[in-house]
Write a protein that holds these residues in place. Structure first.
Motif, PDB file in Angstrom:
ATOM      1  N   ASP A  67       0.825  -1.210   0.000  1.00 58.21           N
ATOM      2  CA  ASP A  67       0.000   0.000   0.000  1.00 58.21           C
ATOM      3  C   ASP A  67       0.860   1.262   0.000  1.00 58.21           C
ATOM      4  O   ASP A  67       0.538   2.249  -0.662  1.00 58.21           O
ATOM      5  N   LYS A  68       1.972   1.217   0.742  1.00 54.14           N
ATOM      6  CA  LYS A  68       2.880   2.366   0.766  1.00 54.14           C
ATOM      7  C   LYS A  68       3.456   2.632  -0.626  1.00 54.14           C
ATOM      8  O   LYS A  68       3.588   3.792  -1.040  1.00 54.14           O
ATOM      9  N   LYS A  70       2.025   1.889  -3.479  1.00 60.66           N
ATOM     10  CA  LYS A  70       0.949   2.446  -4.297  1.00 60.66           C
ATOM     11  C   LYS A  70       0.754   3.924  -3.995  1.00 60.66           C
ATOM     12  O   LYS A  70       0.553   4.733  -4.908  1.00 60.66           O
ATOM     13  N   ILE A  71       0.824   4.288  -2.724  1.00 57.63           N
ATOM     14  CA  ILE A  71       0.664   5.689  -2.327  1.00 57.63           C
ATOM     15  C   ILE A  71       1.781   6.537  -2.920  1.00 57.63           C
ATOM     16  O   ILE A  71       1.541   7.639  -3.435  1.00 57.63           O
ATOM     17  N   LYS A  72       3.014   6.039  -2.867  1.00 60.00           N
ATOM     18  CA  LYS A  72       4.138   6.781  -3.434  1.00 60.00           C
ATOM     19  C   LYS A  72       3.962   6.984  -4.936  1.00 60.00           C
ATOM     20  O   LYS A  72       4.239   8.055  -5.469  1.00 60.00           O
ATOM     21  N   GLU A  75       1.304   9.631  -5.425  1.00 61.94           N
ATOM     22  CA  GLU A  75       1.841  10.951  -5.093  1.00 61.94           C
ATOM     23  C   GLU A  75       2.729  11.483  -6.211  1.00 61.94           C
ATOM     24  O   GLU A  75       2.697  12.668  -6.538  1.00 61.94           O
TER      25      GLU A  75
END
Length: 85
Positions: A67-68, A70-72, A75
């Motif tokens: 998930d991290k 994907k968030i990066k 962003e």
């Protein structure tokens, strides 16, 4: 040929292959002498639950890392398109 080998081994004091096989009643768990069976059973259950929880924690950590990532990525896409909230 195999019977000749067995006979020669037997003649010269070698182990008989049939008698050297491991027994089928092999104990697969360790229990110290000072622990009563009820405590041993309780500890086994505790260790089993602990292993299951550890697997669940590892799965959650892996999902969190995914998930991290994907968030990066999201962003970076937002920054590249100059989108503001």
């Amino acid at each position: 040929m195999d019977t000749q080998r067995l006979d020669i081994n037997y003649m010269y004091g070698g182990a008989n292959i049939k008698s050297s096989k491991q027994s089928k009643n092999k104990i697969s768990t360790y229990s110290p002498n000072g622990v009563d069976p009820q405590t041993h059973t309780s500890m086994s259950k505790l260790f089993k639950v602990n292993r299951e929880l550890q697997k669940e924690i590892d799965t959650m950590k892996q999902k969190s890392n995914e998930d991290k990532l994907k968030i990066k990525k999201l962003e970076s896409i937002i920054k590249s398109h100059n989108i503001k909230f």
